[in-house]
Write a protein that holds these residues in place. Structure first.
Motif, PDB file in Angstrom:
ATOM      1  N   ASP A   1       0.815  -1.220   0.000  1.00 52.28           N
ATOM      2  CA  ASP A   1       0.000   0.000   0.000  1.00 52.28           C
ATOM      3  C   ASP A   1       0.845   1.265   0.000  1.00 52.28           C
ATOM      4  O   ASP A   1       0.323   2.363  -0.221  1.00 52.28           O
TER       5      ASP A   1
ATOM      6  N   PRO B   1      -1.195   2.743  -5.620  1.00 59.61           N
ATOM      7  CA  PRO B   1      -2.377   3.539  -5.246  1.00 59.61           C
ATOM      8  C   PRO B   1      -3.625   2.667  -5.193  1.00 59.61           C
ATOM      9  O   PRO B   1      -3.592   1.479  -5.539  1.00 59.61           O
ATOM     10  N   THR B   2      -4.737   3.277  -4.783  1.00 61.20           N
ATOM     11  CA  THR B   2      -5.976   2.519  -4.581  1.00 61.20           C
ATOM     12  C   THR B   2      -6.444   1.811  -5.838  1.00 61.20           C
ATOM     13  O   THR B   2      -6.920   0.669  -5.780  1.00 61.20           O
ATOM     14  N   GLU B   3      -6.312   2.458  -7.013  1.00 67.79           N
ATOM     15  CA  GLU B   3      -6.801   1.849  -8.245  1.00 67.79           C
ATOM     16  C   GLU B   3      -5.983   0.619  -8.666  1.00 67.79           C
ATOM     17  O   GLU B   3      -6.392  -0.124  -9.557  1.00 67.79           O
ATOM     18  N   TYR B   4      -4.842   0.405  -8.025  1.00 67.80           N
ATOM     19  CA  TYR B   4      -4.013  -0.767  -8.321  1.00 67.80           C
ATOM     20  C   TYR B   4      -4.133  -1.807  -7.204  1.00 67.80           C
ATOM     21  O   TYR B   4      -3.223  -2.612  -7.012  1.00 67.80           O
ATOM     22  N   ALA B   5      -5.251  -1.801  -6.500  1.00 67.58           N
ATOM     23  CA  ALA B   5      -5.405  -2.687  -5.336  1.00 67.58           C
ATOM     24  C   ALA B   5      -5.291  -4.167  -5.713  1.00 67.58           C
ATOM     25  O   ALA B   5      -4.656  -4.951  -5.023  1.00 67.58           O
ATOM     26  N   GLU B   6      -5.900  -4.550  -6.853  1.00 68.95           N
ATOM     27  CA  GLU B   6      -5.860  -5.957  -7.258  1.00 68.95           C
ATOM     28  C   GLU B   6      -4.434  -6.387  -7.596  1.00 68.95           C
ATOM     29  O   GLU B   6      -3.989  -7.474  -7.212  1.00 68.95           O
TER      30      GLU B   6
ATOM     31  N   ALA C   1      -1.778  -5.023  -6.408  1.00 69.37           N
ATOM     32  CA  ALA C   1      -1.044  -5.029  -5.139  1.00 69.37           C
ATOM     33  C   ALA C   1      -1.219  -6.351  -4.413  1.00 69.37           C
ATOM     34  O   ALA C   1      -0.250  -6.918  -3.880  1.00 69.37           O
TER      35      ALA C   1
END
Length: 379
Positions: free
Chosen positions: A123, A127-132, A134
């Motif tokens: 994290d 960023p949030t839009e790359y959560a999957e 990550a």
């Protein structure tokens, strides 16, 4: 903020370019070509006719638009414009999508590289839009670290095993040299004593041969890939034959094998490789059995699989050590007593061969009974 402003500037520039293009086409057709567009329009979409005047008797020329034909022109132009707009929009979207995809891939690549190279949380990089991504990269990194740790531990065990074997080689070699020196120096040694020393030298030579073979096993395990040559084989006959071959080994401590194997149990597999599986398990059972105990071998089958169990009476293996019995180069320290321990490859090789056959191998130990279960698919 700057990126958003640039986006609006680019959009305004695009609309301006479209307007300039339209005006340029109109100017070219109406002025450069000397009004040819007006002439063409008048010839095709204007009605010209004469009508008499009521009072003077003169005629008047009247021009008016041919509305049915003009409406068809508008429809055709609208359709053409719609097609051109769609084509331009698709081209622009494709170009923009390709550009954004390249930018996204490049950005993701930089983030992945940074995450894999440094010991930081996902994290903090994604960023949030790359959560999957990550989550997936965290799983991959965890697996890679676990594999690296396993390989490092395996290498450490291998190095320790080589050190132990190198040390063990000295003992029989020293004995061999010592007894041969005595035999050479004392030519008039009594026959009974000479026979005793010769027997000791022979036994130490066999031990030395076994230790050297373990060195070869260690190197061959990593260099050779196991390739199966399958055929239909009689497992019942193999186990009976193997019990006979182990008779001399078991006699040293007065052990024996009790066979409970039915006739006609067949499997589809590599005869040589499967023989090695059961040889390795029986060697392990013979090495760790109590003296004068029985090793029980049982084979049975059903519609799906063939199961072979090999049980020996010996010291109970601690529960926490059972999962690592099949690890390469694993051998408990106490296993070295009495020269029973090998290089720690026998069970690891057995498991690999069984898995390649589509089967499984497990071990259980309780109440001073250790049982190995080999399951192979039924043909």
């Amino acid at each position: 903020m700057k990126a958003k402003s640039m986006k609006w500037v680019k959009t305004a520039a695009l609309f301006g370019a479209v307007l300039v293009l339209c005006y340029g086409i109109f100017y070219f057709g109406d002025y450069i070509l000397n009004g040819s567009f007006v002439d063409w329009f008048q010839d095709n979409y204007v009605w010209t006719h004469t009508e008499p005047q009521d009072t003077s008797g003169l005629t008047m020329t009247i021009s008016e638009i041919n509305w049915p034909k003009f409406k068809m022109l508008i429809l055709e132009l609208f359709c053409l414009g719609a097609l051109l707009s769609a084509a331009l929009a698709a081209g622009a979207a494709r170009f923009y999508g390709k550009k954004m995809s390249t930018r996204t891939i490049s950005g993701a690549g930089r983030m992945i590289h940074s995450f894999m190279e440094h010991d930081i949380d996902a994290d903090m990089v994604f960023p949030t839009e790359y959560a999957e991504i990550a989550v997936q990269m965290t799983q991959i990194k965890t697996k890679m670290e676990r594999n690296a740790r396993i390989m490092k531990e395996e290498e450490a065990r291998k190095n320790d095993m080589i050190t132990y074997l190198a040390h063990d080689l000295k003992t029989p070699l020293t004995s061999i040299i010592g007894y041969l020196s005595l035999l050479d120096e004392a030519r008039d040694m009594p026959a009974l004593q000479r026979e005793k020393y010769t027997t000791i030298v022979f036994e130490k030579s066999l031990l030395l041969e076994r230790l050297i073979q373990e060195f070869f096993d260690i190197t061959r395990y990593n260099l050779n890939q196991i390739i199966l040559e399958k055929e239909t084989l009689d497992l019942s006959y193999m186990l009976v034959q193997m019990a006979d071959e182990f008779y001399p080994i078991l006699q040293k401590w007065k052990n024996s094998i009790d066979l409970d194997v039915g006739e006609g149990i067949t499997v589809y597999g590599d005869t040589v490789k499967l023989a090695r599986v059961f040889q390795n398990i029986l060697k392990n059972a013979a090495a760790y059995s109590y003296p004068e105990s029985v090793i029980r071998v049982k084979a049975e089958k059903d519609d799906k699989e063939v199961r072979v169990t090999i049980e020996n009476a010996g010291k109970t293996i601690p529960k926490e050590k059972l999962p690592v019995l099949f690890d390469k180069f694993y051998r408990a320290d106490e296993a070295r007593q009495g020269n029973t321990g090998g290089a720690g490859l026998g069970l690891a090789i057995a498991k690999e061969i069984v898995v390649l056959h589509g089967g499984s191998i497990t071990a259980d130990s309780k109440n001073e009974k250790t049982t190995f279960l080999v399951s192979l698919p039924q043909i």
